[in-house]
Design an enzyme around this catalytic site. Structure first.
Site, PDB file in Angstrom:
ATOM      1  N   LYS A  53       0.841  -1.203   0.000  1.00  0.00           N
ATOM      2  CA  LYS A  53       0.000   0.000   0.000  1.00  0.00           C
ATOM      3  C   LYS A  53       0.875   1.252   0.000  1.00  0.00           C
ATOM      4  O   LYS A  53       0.612   2.220  -0.717  1.00  0.00           O
ATOM      5  CB  LYS A  53      -0.931  -0.015   1.230  1.00  0.00           C
ATOM      6  CG  LYS A  53      -2.050  -1.028   1.089  1.00  0.00           C
ATOM      7  CD  LYS A  53      -2.794  -1.311   2.379  1.00  0.00           C
ATOM      8  CE  LYS A  53      -3.784  -2.461   2.143  1.00  0.00           C
ATOM      9  NZ  LYS A  53      -4.449  -2.937   3.357  1.00  0.00           N
ATOM     10  N   GLN A  97      -4.587  -1.703   9.493  1.00  0.00           N
ATOM     11  CA  GLN A  97      -4.494  -3.033   8.894  1.00  0.00           C
ATOM     12  C   GLN A  97      -5.084  -4.068   9.853  1.00  0.00           C
ATOM     13  O   GLN A  97      -4.692  -4.159  11.011  1.00  0.00           O
ATOM     14  CB  GLN A  97      -3.015  -3.348   8.591  1.00  0.00           C
ATOM     15  CG  GLN A  97      -2.799  -4.641   7.843  1.00  0.00           C
ATOM     16  CD  GLN A  97      -3.381  -4.617   6.429  1.00  0.00           C
ATOM     17  OE1 GLN A  97      -3.244  -3.650   5.687  1.00  0.00           O
ATOM     18  NE2 GLN A  97      -4.064  -5.687   6.058  1.00  0.00           N
ATOM     19  N   ASP A 120     -11.170   2.698   3.951  1.00  0.00           N
ATOM     20  CA  ASP A 120     -11.560   1.285   3.827  1.00  0.00           C
ATOM     21  C   ASP A 120     -13.084   1.139   3.765  1.00  0.00           C
ATOM     22  O   ASP A 120     -13.598   0.077   3.442  1.00  0.00           O
ATOM     23  CB  ASP A 120     -11.075   0.496   5.063  1.00  0.00           C
ATOM     24  CG  ASP A 120      -9.824  -0.322   4.772  1.00  0.00           C
ATOM     25  OD1 ASP A 120      -9.582  -0.600   3.579  1.00  0.00           O
ATOM     26  OD2 ASP A 120      -9.117  -0.677   5.729  1.00  0.00           O
TER      27      ASP A 120
END
Ligand code: NDP
Length: 280
Positions: A53, A97, A120
């Site tokens: 990422k 994460q 997200d």
């Protein structure tokens, strides 16, 4: 022989476009879109995802800050960092994460992220917006699937779309997005009876199960479009999807490989969300 839905290629094209859009945005506003990624602990798979990422952000000209915290970080320490990032004007997107160590509540962490920085799209406020169809961000993996269908001009309207899997991050939002495009959607899960009878009716079949080669050729209709979200590591270290690719490819009209299908699209959608967050 099925058309190979090439996520690597589509992803590369989209990232090139994002690079141009990012550079135009910076020139116009003087603001560099910024993503903060928080990694708690030393799970090797999570470390790889975070590194990818970070690299992807840099490649398209975005700013990326990775916060690596030890596994024993307390929930309140993590929440304090999220608060700081919520208030940081250089950061437009925040991603924690998952999975987190067991002593930290994922729910409380997701709730702490400012919804306008929740790239997200896991915050209940963003989940609700998806339900209502007036969303700011889409969850990256289902958004990646929709971008692939769009790129290959695969119409969903009026088709029977069967999603196997109902997780909050893939299956459920995937079903909503297919419904939004006027698909007739069936969602299957571990309690579904006669699964193969249902998957065999699918014009578009999305597998998000997490079981290697779970979808076999006898579960697929001739000419179906088969999207494999699964990423499973085999004992020999190789990756494989939830679909028995070699056998299903013979029947499908179009199919995504693993790796190289849905996977590369997920990070690309994250970049898109980060740019959107900065634009707001
Ligand atoms: P989850 O484990 O959260 O969900 C799996 C779903 O599959 C559940 O809804 C479960 O049903 C269903 N399921 C399990 N066994 C069966 C069965 N025998 N028959 C029918 N349904 C079943 O997984 P995720 O949704 O997070 O991920 C799914 C896969 O996608 C994984 O391989 C994951 O690695 C991959 N993935 C890939 C991404 C990418 O970037 N390409 C991103 C995210 C995930 P129930 O709800 O009843 O338990």
């Amino acid at each position: 022989m099925a058309i190979m839905i090439d996520g690597k290629l589509v992803s590369a094209q989209l990232r090139q476009e994002l690079k141009e859009q990012t550079s135009a945005f910076i020139a116009q506003t003087g603001v560099t879109p910024g993503l903060a990624v928080i990694l708690v602990g030393d799970d090797p798979a999570s470390a790889v995802y975070v590194r990818n990422k970070h690299r992807a952000c840099e490649e398209v000209g975005m700013y990326s800050a990775v916060h690596k915290l030890p596994a024993e970080t307390s929930e309140s320490e993590l929440l304090a960092l999220i608060d700081k990032l919520n208030a940081d004007d250089a950061i437009h997107g925040i991603l924690v994460q998952l999975p987190l160590p067991k002593h930290i509540s994922e729910e409380r962490v997701v709730l702490a992220i400012d919804p306008s920085k929740d790239v997200d799209a896991f915050h209940p406020s963003n989940v609700g917006k998806i339900m209502l169809g007036n969303y700011r961000f889409l969850p990256c993996t289902p958004a990646g699937v929709m971008a692939l269908l769009r790129h290959y001009e695969i119409e969903v309207e009026g088709k029977h779309c069967v999603v196997v899997g109902r997780s909050n991050i893939v299956g459920k939002p995937q079903a909503l997005l297919l419904l939004e495009k006027n698909g007739t959607v069936t969602v299957c899960h571990s309690r579904t009876k006669n699964l193969a009878d249902i998957t065999r009716q699918a014009d578009v079949l999305v597998a998000a199960v997490g079981r290697p080669r779970f979808i076999t050729a006898d579960m697929v209709k001739d000419g179906a479009v088969v999207i494999d979200v699964g990423i499973n590591r085999l004992p020999d270290g190789k990756l494989c999807g939830d679909v028995d690719f070699a056998a299903v490819e013979e029947k499908a009209a179009a199919i995504t490989p693993v790796p190289g299908g849905v996977g590369p699209m997920t990070i690309t959608m994250l970049l898109q969300n980060t740019l959107r967050a900065a634009e707001k």
